[in-house]
Motif scaffolding. Structure first.
Motif, PDB file in Angstrom:
ATOM      1  N   GLY A   1       0.783  -1.237   0.000  1.00  0.00           N
ATOM      2  CA  GLY A   1       0.000   0.000   0.000  1.00  0.00           C
ATOM      3  C   GLY A   1       0.810   1.280   0.000  1.00  0.00           C
ATOM      4  N   PHE A   2       2.146   1.160   0.181  1.00  0.00           N
ATOM      5  CA  PHE A   2       2.989   2.365   0.186  1.00  0.00           C
ATOM      6  C   PHE A   2       3.643   2.542  -1.175  1.00  0.00           C
ATOM      7  N   VAL A   3       3.584   3.776  -1.665  1.00  0.00           N
ATOM      8  CA  VAL A   3       4.170   4.031  -2.984  1.00  0.00           C
ATOM      9  C   VAL A   3       5.692   4.063  -2.878  1.00  0.00           C
ATOM     10  N   LEU A   4       6.380   3.458  -3.840  1.00  0.00           N
ATOM     11  CA  LEU A   4       7.844   3.521  -3.871  1.00  0.00           C
ATOM     12  C   LEU A   4       8.277   4.807  -4.562  1.00  0.00           C
ATOM     13  N   PRO A   5       9.413   5.369  -4.135  1.00  0.00           N
ATOM     14  CA  PRO A   5       9.889   6.587  -4.790  1.00  0.00           C
ATOM     15  C   PRO A   5      10.308   6.319  -6.234  1.00  0.00           C
ATOM     16  N   ASP A   6      10.589   7.374  -6.981  1.00  0.00           N
ATOM     17  CA  ASP A   6      11.067   7.292  -8.369  1.00  0.00           C
ATOM     18  C   ASP A   6      10.058   6.664  -9.322  1.00  0.00           C
ATOM     19  N   ALA A   7       8.799   7.042  -9.169  1.00  0.00           N
ATOM     20  CA  ALA A   7       7.787   6.543 -10.109  1.00  0.00           C
ATOM     21  C   ALA A   7       8.188   6.934 -11.522  1.00  0.00           C
ATOM     22  N   GLY A   8       7.918   6.062 -12.476  1.00  0.00           N
ATOM     23  CA  GLY A   8       8.243   6.341 -13.867  1.00  0.00           C
ATOM     24  C   GLY A   8       9.553   5.710 -14.311  1.00  0.00           C
ATOM     25  N   SER A   9      10.312   5.140 -13.349  1.00  0.00           N
ATOM     26  CA  SER A   9      11.550   4.457 -13.733  1.00  0.00           C
ATOM     27  C   SER A   9      11.460   2.999 -13.306  1.00  0.00           C
ATOM     28  N   PRO A  10      12.062   2.122 -14.121  1.00  0.00           N
ATOM     29  CA  PRO A  10      12.059   0.709 -13.720  1.00  0.00           C
ATOM     30  C   PRO A  10      12.994   0.487 -12.537  1.00  0.00           C
ATOM     31  N   LEU A  11      12.709  -0.552 -11.759  1.00  0.00           N
ATOM     32  CA  LEU A  11      13.595  -0.945 -10.663  1.00  0.00           C
ATOM     33  C   LEU A  11      14.322  -2.198 -11.108  1.00  0.00           C
ATOM     34  N   ASP A  12      15.620  -2.325 -10.769  1.00  0.00           N
ATOM     35  CA  ASP A  12      16.287  -3.562 -11.147  1.00  0.00           C
ATOM     36  C   ASP A  12      16.170  -4.586 -10.007  1.00  0.00           C
ATOM     37  N   TYR A  13      16.649  -5.789 -10.297  1.00  0.00           N
ATOM     38  CA  TYR A  13      16.487  -6.900  -9.358  1.00  0.00           C
ATOM     39  C   TYR A  13      17.057  -6.575  -7.975  1.00  0.00           C
ATOM     40  N   ASN A  14      18.269  -5.992  -7.955  1.00  0.00           N
ATOM     41  CA  ASN A  14      18.903  -5.714  -6.662  1.00  0.00           C
ATOM     42  C   ASN A  14      18.150  -4.653  -5.868  1.00  0.00           C
ATOM     43  N   GLU A  15      17.597  -3.680  -6.592  1.00  0.00           N
ATOM     44  CA  GLU A  15      16.809  -2.661  -5.885  1.00  0.00           C
ATOM     45  C   GLU A  15      15.562  -3.299  -5.252  1.00  0.00           C
ATOM     46  N   TRP A  16      14.933  -4.206  -5.979  1.00  0.00           N
ATOM     47  CA  TRP A  16      13.774  -4.924  -5.423  1.00  0.00           C
ATOM     48  C   TRP A  16      14.161  -5.725  -4.190  1.00  0.00           C
ATOM     49  N   ARG A  17      15.317  -6.410  -4.273  1.00  0.00           N
ATOM     50  CA  ARG A  17      15.755  -7.232  -3.135  1.00  0.00           C
ATOM     51  C   ARG A  17      15.969  -6.359  -1.901  1.00  0.00           C
ATOM     52  N   LYS A  18      16.536  -5.158  -2.111  1.00  0.00           N
ATOM     53  CA  LYS A  18      16.786  -4.251  -0.987  1.00  0.00           C
ATOM     54  C   LYS A  18      15.477  -3.826  -0.335  1.00  0.00           C
ATOM     55  N   ILE A  19      14.434  -3.736  -1.129  1.00  0.00           N
ATOM     56  CA  ILE A  19      13.141  -3.311  -0.593  1.00  0.00           C
ATOM     57  C   ILE A  19      12.433  -4.467   0.114  1.00  0.00           C
ATOM     58  N   ILE A  20      12.462  -5.639  -0.520  1.00  0.00           N
ATOM     59  CA  ILE A  20      11.620  -6.724  -0.002  1.00  0.00           C
ATOM     60  C   ILE A  20      12.320  -7.597   1.035  1.00  0.00           C
ATOM     61  N   ASP A  21      13.634  -7.798   0.904  1.00  0.00           N
ATOM     62  CA  ASP A  21      14.348  -8.637   1.883  1.00  0.00           C
ATOM     63  C   ASP A  21      14.036  -8.256   3.330  1.00  0.00           C
ATOM     64  N   PRO A  22      14.164  -6.978   3.704  1.00  0.00           N
ATOM     65  CA  PRO A  22      13.887  -6.617   5.098  1.00  0.00           C
ATOM     66  C   PRO A  22      12.445  -6.914   5.502  1.00  0.00           C
ATOM     67  N   LEU A  23      11.521  -6.795   4.574  1.00  0.00           N
ATOM     68  CA  LEU A  23      10.112  -7.028   4.907  1.00  0.00           C
ATOM     69  C   LEU A  23       9.849  -8.511   5.118  1.00  0.00           C
ATOM     70  N   VAL A  24      10.525  -9.340   4.328  1.00  0.00           N
ATOM     71  CA  VAL A  24      10.338 -10.787   4.453  1.00  0.00           C
ATOM     72  C   VAL A  24      11.027 -11.289   5.707  1.00  0.00           C
ATOM     73  N   GLY A  25      12.230 -10.744   5.981  1.00  0.00           N
ATOM     74  CA  GLY A  25      13.007 -11.171   7.140  1.00  0.00           C
ATOM     75  C   GLY A  25      12.333 -10.778   8.429  1.00  0.00           C
ATOM     76  N   ALA A  26      11.745  -9.593   8.429  1.00  0.00           N
ATOM     77  CA  ALA A  26      11.171  -9.065   9.661  1.00  0.00           C
ATOM     78  C   ALA A  26       9.682  -9.344   9.705  1.00  0.00           C
ATOM     79  N   LYS A  27       9.327 -10.390  10.417  1.00  0.00           N
ATOM     80  CA  LYS A  27       7.906 -10.717  10.537  1.00  0.00           C
ATOM     81  C   LYS A  27       7.328  -9.987  11.747  1.00  0.00           C
ATOM     82  N   GLY A  28       6.091  -9.604  11.645  1.00  0.00           N
ATOM     83  CA  GLY A  28       5.362  -9.036  12.785  1.00  0.00           C
ATOM     84  C   GLY A  28       5.979  -7.765  13.317  1.00  0.00           C
ATOM     85  N   VAL A  29       6.154  -7.696  14.638  1.00  0.00           N
ATOM     86  CA  VAL A  29       6.535  -6.453  15.309  1.00  0.00           C
ATOM     87  C   VAL A  29       7.892  -5.938  14.848  1.00  0.00           C
ATOM     88  N   GLN A  30       8.854  -6.894  14.636  1.00  0.00           N
ATOM     89  CA  GLN A  30      10.194  -6.463  14.225  1.00  0.00           C
ATOM     90  C   GLN A  30      10.129  -5.660  12.935  1.00  0.00           C
TER      91      GLN A  30
END
Ligand SMILES: *[C@@H]1O[C@H](CO)[C@@H](O)[C@H](O)[C@H]1NC(C)=O
Ligand SMILES: *[C@@H]1O[C@H](CO)[C@@H](O)[C@H](O)[C@H]1NC(C)=O
Length: 239
Positions: free
Chosen positions: A201-230
């Motif tokens: 539900g949160f918009v990512l910055p830099d709308a209008g430009s593609p994100l590469d694989y590593n940029e995606w990993r930087k965004i999603i890795d912390p969210l997957v690693g940190a479940k719940g309160v963390q």
């Protein structure tokens, strides 16, 4: 009291007119919102189930936008990497300065209606050959001729047996409505360029430009690693 100057009167008139325009257009928006679509907008990639722990990525694409095209392969790779932990919903925003954005978006809705398993094949097909539907190469073609091209082109991805069904889809008001709903949904989310991505539900910055694989990993890795309160620690990324 000084008599109001002509210029002041003009200004006053202008602001009255402006508020009238704003008022009447906001009335129109309210009216449009009072008729929600029968189904939420968007194409769900591989029909992945969404539960409370799933990270939801929303991508806003235009089928004839080169940046949307370039954004797709790394996003697809990221979805492969995370499997069922991440789901994707694609929304269409046919940009007005791309002459064939609306018709190609409509073709995707037609394909989705005929056989929803073909939607992403067709999206990839458009991305692969989108140059054919850019403004310059279709400049001298009538709208009917372009639609005819899009119908034949779409049948190559969806299946030849669907050729006439795709053609009639372009005469069916329902598919026009679905495409309008996509447009209205995207603009109601404040999206005005493609690709634009939202994560949970949160918009990512830099709308209008593609994100590469590593940029995606930087965004999603912390969210997957940190479940719940963390996960709260990681929110700063977006804020
Ligand atoms: C729908 O499309 C998928 C993927 O192309 C195909 O495997 C399936 O047979 C199609 N279903 C029907 C009913 O045509
Ligand atoms: C469009 O038509 C004009 C006039 O016939 C011609 O000069 C031009 O090259 C054509 N453009 C394309 C992209 O076919």
């Amino acid at each position: 009291m000084q008599r109001p100057q002509f210029a002041t009167l003009l200004l006053l008139l202008q602001s009255v007119l402006l508020s009238f325009v704003i008022l009447s257009s906001s009335k129109w928006i309210v009216k449009a919102q009072s008729l929600p679509p029968t189904k939420p907008d968007g194409f769900v990639y591989k029909n992945r189930r969404v539960d409370l722990g799933t990270i939801v990525v929303e991508a806003f694409f235009d089928p004839v936008c080169p940046d949307s095209r370039d954004a797709w392969p790394p996003l697809k790779q990221v979805l492969e990497h995370y499997g069922s932990r991440v789901s994707l919903v694609v929304h269409l925003l046919p940009l007005p300065y791309h002459d064939n954005a609306y018709a190609t978006s409509r073709a995707l809705h037609i394909a989705n209606t005929l056989n929803s398993s073909t939607t992403f094949c067709l999206l990839e097909w458009f991305f692969k050959y989108q140059e054919r539907f850019y403004n310059a190469p279709t400049h001298n073609m009538s709208r009917a001729a372009v639609v005819d091209e899009i119908v034949k082109f779409s049948a190559e991805a969806v299946g030849d047996t669907y050729l006439s069904a795709i053609a009639s889809g372009f005469n069916d008001k329902k598919t026009d409505l679905l495409t309008r709903v996509s447009f209205k949904f995207s603009t109601s989310r404040g999206v005005s360029g493609t690709p634009t991505f939202f994560v949970n539900g949160f918009v990512l910055p830099d709308a209008g430009s593609p994100l590469d694989y590593n940029e995606w990993r930087k965004i999603i890795d912390p969210l997957v690693g940190a479940k719940g309160v963390q996960g709260a620690d990681q929110l700063h990324f977006f804020l």
